[in-house]
Design a protein around this motif. Structure first.
Motif, PDB file in Angstrom:
ATOM      1  N   GLN A 103       0.805  -1.216   0.000  1.00 28.95           N
ATOM      2  CA  GLN A 103       0.000   0.000   0.000  1.00 28.95           C
ATOM      3  C   GLN A 103       0.847   1.279   0.000  1.00 28.95           C
ATOM      4  OE1 GLN A 103      -3.667  -0.033  -0.093  1.00 28.95           O
ATOM      5  NE2 GLN A 103      -2.951  -1.988  -0.863  1.00 28.95           N
ATOM      6  N   LYS A 104       2.123   1.143  -0.341  1.00 28.75           N
ATOM      7  CA  LYS A 104       2.969   2.330  -0.457  1.00 28.75           C
ATOM      8  C   LYS A 104       2.579   3.082  -1.712  1.00 28.75           C
ATOM      9  CE  LYS A 104       7.031   0.765   2.045  1.00 28.75           C
ATOM     10  NZ  LYS A 104       8.489   0.591   1.955  1.00 28.75           N
ATOM     11  N   VAL A 105       2.641   4.414  -1.618  1.00 30.12           N
ATOM     12  CA  VAL A 105       2.220   5.240  -2.740  1.00 30.12           C
ATOM     13  C   VAL A 105       3.338   6.176  -3.175  1.00 30.12           C
ATOM     14  CG1 VAL A 105      -0.208   5.186  -2.091  1.00 30.12           C
ATOM     15  CG2 VAL A 105       1.244   7.028  -1.266  1.00 30.12           C
ATOM     16  N   TYR A 106       3.197   6.627  -4.389  1.00 34.57           N
ATOM     17  CA  TYR A 106       4.093   7.628  -4.951  1.00 34.57           C
ATOM     18  C   TYR A 106       3.285   8.892  -5.163  1.00 34.57           C
ATOM     19  CZ  TYR A 106       6.489  10.218  -8.622  1.00 34.57           C
ATOM     20  OH  TYR A 106       7.078  11.201  -9.366  1.00 34.57           O
ATOM     21  N   ILE A 107       3.783   9.996  -4.667  1.00 33.65           N
ATOM     22  CA  ILE A 107       3.142  11.286  -4.892  1.00 33.65           C
ATOM     23  C   ILE A 107       4.114  12.121  -5.697  1.00 33.65           C
ATOM     24  CG2 ILE A 107       2.314  13.414  -3.841  1.00 33.65           C
ATOM     25  CD1 ILE A 107       1.398  11.766  -1.462  1.00 33.65           C
ATOM     26  N   GLY A 108       3.649  12.634  -6.798  1.00 38.26           N
ATOM     27  CA  GLY A 108       4.520  13.435  -7.640  1.00 38.26           C
ATOM     28  C   GLY A 108       3.746  14.518  -8.347  1.00 38.26           C
ATOM     29  N   SER A 109       4.468  15.280  -9.111  1.00 37.68           N
ATOM     30  CA  SER A 109       3.841  16.368  -9.851  1.00 37.68           C
ATOM     31  C   SER A 109       4.514  16.496 -11.205  1.00 37.68           C
ATOM     32  CB  SER A 109       3.963  17.669  -9.069  1.00 37.68           C
ATOM     33  OG  SER A 109       5.329  17.960  -8.829  1.00 37.68           O
ATOM     34  N   SER A 110       3.770  17.051 -12.145  1.00 38.30           N
ATOM     35  CA  SER A 110       4.309  17.200 -13.484  1.00 38.30           C
ATOM     36  C   SER A 110       3.562  18.270 -14.238  1.00 38.30           C
ATOM     37  CB  SER A 110       4.189  15.877 -14.240  1.00 38.30           C
ATOM     38  OG  SER A 110       4.685  16.028 -15.552  1.00 38.30           O
ATOM     39  N   ILE A 111       4.251  18.906 -15.139  1.00 37.57           N
ATOM     40  CA  ILE A 111       3.610  19.844 -16.048  1.00 37.57           C
ATOM     41  C   ILE A 111       3.007  19.073 -17.214  1.00 37.57           C
ATOM     42  CG2 ILE A 111       4.041  21.750 -17.653  1.00 37.57           C
ATOM     43  CD1 ILE A 111       6.132  22.740 -15.610  1.00 37.57           C
ATOM     44  N   LEU A 170       1.702  31.682 -14.393  1.00 37.49           N
ATOM     45  CA  LEU A 170       2.624  31.475 -13.276  1.00 37.49           C
ATOM     46  C   LEU A 170       4.052  31.303 -13.774  1.00 37.49           C
ATOM     47  CD1 LEU A 170       0.654  28.897 -11.102  1.00 37.49           C
ATOM     48  CD2 LEU A 170       0.921  31.329 -10.665  1.00 37.49           C
ATOM     49  N   SER A 171       4.983  31.861 -13.017  1.00 39.63           N
ATOM     50  CA  SER A 171       6.393  31.614 -13.320  1.00 39.63           C
ATOM     51  C   SER A 171       6.732  30.190 -12.886  1.00 39.63           C
ATOM     52  CB  SER A 171       7.282  32.611 -12.574  1.00 39.63           C
ATOM     53  OG  SER A 171       7.294  32.310 -11.189  1.00 39.63           O
ATOM     54  N   ILE A 172       7.861  29.688 -13.312  1.00 40.31           N
ATOM     55  CA  ILE A 172       8.285  28.342 -12.909  1.00 40.31           C
ATOM     56  C   ILE A 172       8.383  28.255 -11.386  1.00 40.31           C
ATOM     57  CG2 ILE A 172      10.207  26.701 -12.962  1.00 40.31           C
ATOM     58  CD1 ILE A 172       8.563  26.706 -15.503  1.00 40.31           C
ATOM     59  N   ASP A 173       8.941  29.267 -10.753  1.00 35.67           N
ATOM     60  CA  ASP A 173       9.059  29.256  -9.288  1.00 35.67           C
ATOM     61  C   ASP A 173       7.693  29.224  -8.620  1.00 35.67           C
ATOM     62  OD1 ASP A 173      11.823  29.249  -9.366  1.00 35.67           O
ATOM     63  OD2 ASP A 173      11.997  31.430  -9.154  1.00 35.67           O
ATOM     64  N   GLU A 174       6.747  30.036  -9.121  1.00 38.09           N
ATOM     65  CA  GLU A 174       5.404  30.044  -8.547  1.00 38.09           C
ATOM     66  C   GLU A 174       4.707  28.708  -8.768  1.00 38.09           C
ATOM     67  OE1 GLU A 174       4.038  34.672  -9.083  1.00 38.09           O
ATOM     68  OE2 GLU A 174       4.206  33.415 -10.869  1.00 38.09           O
ATOM     69  N   LEU A 175       4.899  28.127  -9.938  1.00 30.29           N
ATOM     70  CA  LEU A 175       4.308  26.831 -10.241  1.00 30.29           C
ATOM     71  C   LEU A 175       4.853  25.750  -9.314  1.00 30.29           C
ATOM     72  CD1 LEU A 175       2.496  25.133 -12.088  1.00 30.29           C
ATOM     73  CD2 LEU A 175       4.456  24.848 -13.588  1.00 30.29           C
ATOM     74  N   ILE A 196       6.104  26.129  -6.331  1.00 33.96           N
ATOM     75  CA  ILE A 196       5.562  26.375  -4.983  1.00 33.96           C
ATOM     76  C   ILE A 196       4.143  25.845  -4.890  1.00 33.96           C
ATOM     77  CG2 ILE A 196       4.771  28.197  -3.413  1.00 33.96           C
ATOM     78  CD1 ILE A 196       7.302  29.796  -4.350  1.00 33.96           C
ATOM     79  N   ASP A 197       3.314  26.112  -5.911  1.00 33.40           N
ATOM     80  CA  ASP A 197       1.933  25.615  -5.907  1.00 33.40           C
ATOM     81  C   ASP A 197       1.879  24.091  -5.936  1.00 33.40           C
ATOM     82  OD1 ASP A 197       0.946  28.161  -5.750  1.00 33.40           O
ATOM     83  OD2 ASP A 197       0.197  28.245  -7.800  1.00 33.40           O
ATOM     84  N   LEU A 198       2.765  23.453  -6.695  1.00 28.59           N
ATOM     85  CA  LEU A 198       2.793  21.988  -6.749  1.00 28.59           C
ATOM     86  C   LEU A 198       3.174  21.394  -5.399  1.00 28.59           C
ATOM     87  CD1 LEU A 198       4.395  21.414 -10.253  1.00 28.59           C
ATOM     88  CD2 LEU A 198       2.026  20.984  -9.592  1.00 28.59           C
ATOM     89  N   GLU A 257       0.904  18.820  -2.973  1.00 27.23           N
ATOM     90  CA  GLU A 257       1.396  17.572  -2.385  1.00 27.23           C
ATOM     91  C   GLU A 257       1.213  17.586  -0.874  1.00 27.23           C
ATOM     92  OE1 GLU A 257       5.395  16.975  -3.718  1.00 27.23           O
ATOM     93  OE2 GLU A 257       4.779  16.596  -5.781  1.00 27.23           O
ATOM     94  N   GLN A 258       1.546  18.697  -0.234  1.00 32.04           N
ATOM     95  CA  GLN A 258       1.404  18.806   1.218  1.00 32.04           C
ATOM     96  C   GLN A 258      -0.055  18.696   1.636  1.00 32.04           C
ATOM     97  OE1 GLN A 258       3.411  22.516   1.962  1.00 32.04           O
ATOM     98  NE2 GLN A 258       5.423  21.527   2.069  1.00 32.04           N
ATOM     99  N   LYS A 259      -0.952  19.270   0.824  1.00 32.06           N
ATOM    100  CA  LYS A 259      -2.382  19.197   1.131  1.00 32.06           C
ATOM    101  C   LYS A 259      -2.850  17.743   1.171  1.00 32.06           C
ATOM    102  CE  LYS A 259      -5.604  20.049  -2.024  1.00 32.06           C
ATOM    103  NZ  LYS A 259      -6.478  20.788  -2.961  1.00 32.06           N
ATOM    104  N   TYR A 260      -2.434  16.941   0.189  1.00 33.68           N
ATOM    105  CA  TYR A 260      -2.869  15.543   0.161  1.00 33.68           C
ATOM    106  C   TYR A 260      -2.217  14.732   1.262  1.00 33.68           C
ATOM    107  CZ  TYR A 260      -5.414  16.607  -3.997  1.00 33.68           C
ATOM    108  OH  TYR A 260      -6.304  17.149  -4.866  1.00 33.68           O
TER     109      TYR A 260
END
Length: 88
Positions: free
Chosen positions: A6-14, A60-65, A67-69, A73-76
């Motif tokens: 039940q281990k999960v991977y949390i990630g983000s991508s454009i 959004l700038s890359i830095d802002e994006l 930060i939002d990503l 992740e922290q929210k979930y």
């Protein structure tokens, strides 16, 4: 998610399609995830259920994006404290 542990991977991508493709076929992607696929086999993992949340603001700038990503992740992770101990 690794079905047995039940281990999960949390990630983000454009570019989600490219990110998934990289994880499945690239040696330069997430080395830890690649090793888990090699050790257990892809049939021991499932891509569902996952929550996808999209950031729609194209200005959004890359830095802002980034930060939002991280905030997403922290929210979930806060919503499901058990994920904190089971992330691949």
């Amino acid at each position: 998610m690794h079905i047995e542990s039940q281990k999960v991977y949390i990630g983000s991508s454009i570019n989600l399609a490219l990110r998934i493709s990289d994880h499945l076929g690239s040696r330069n992607s997430n080395l830890y995830l690649q090793r888990a696929f090699a050790k257990y086999g892809l049939d021991k993992f499932t891509a569902a259920p996952y929550i996808l949340e999209f950031l729609e603001d194209k200005s959004l700038s890359i830095d802002e994006l980034l930060i939002d990503l991280v905030k997403l992740e922290q929210k979930y992770l806060r919503r499901s404290p058990s994920l904190m101990t089971s992330i691949i």
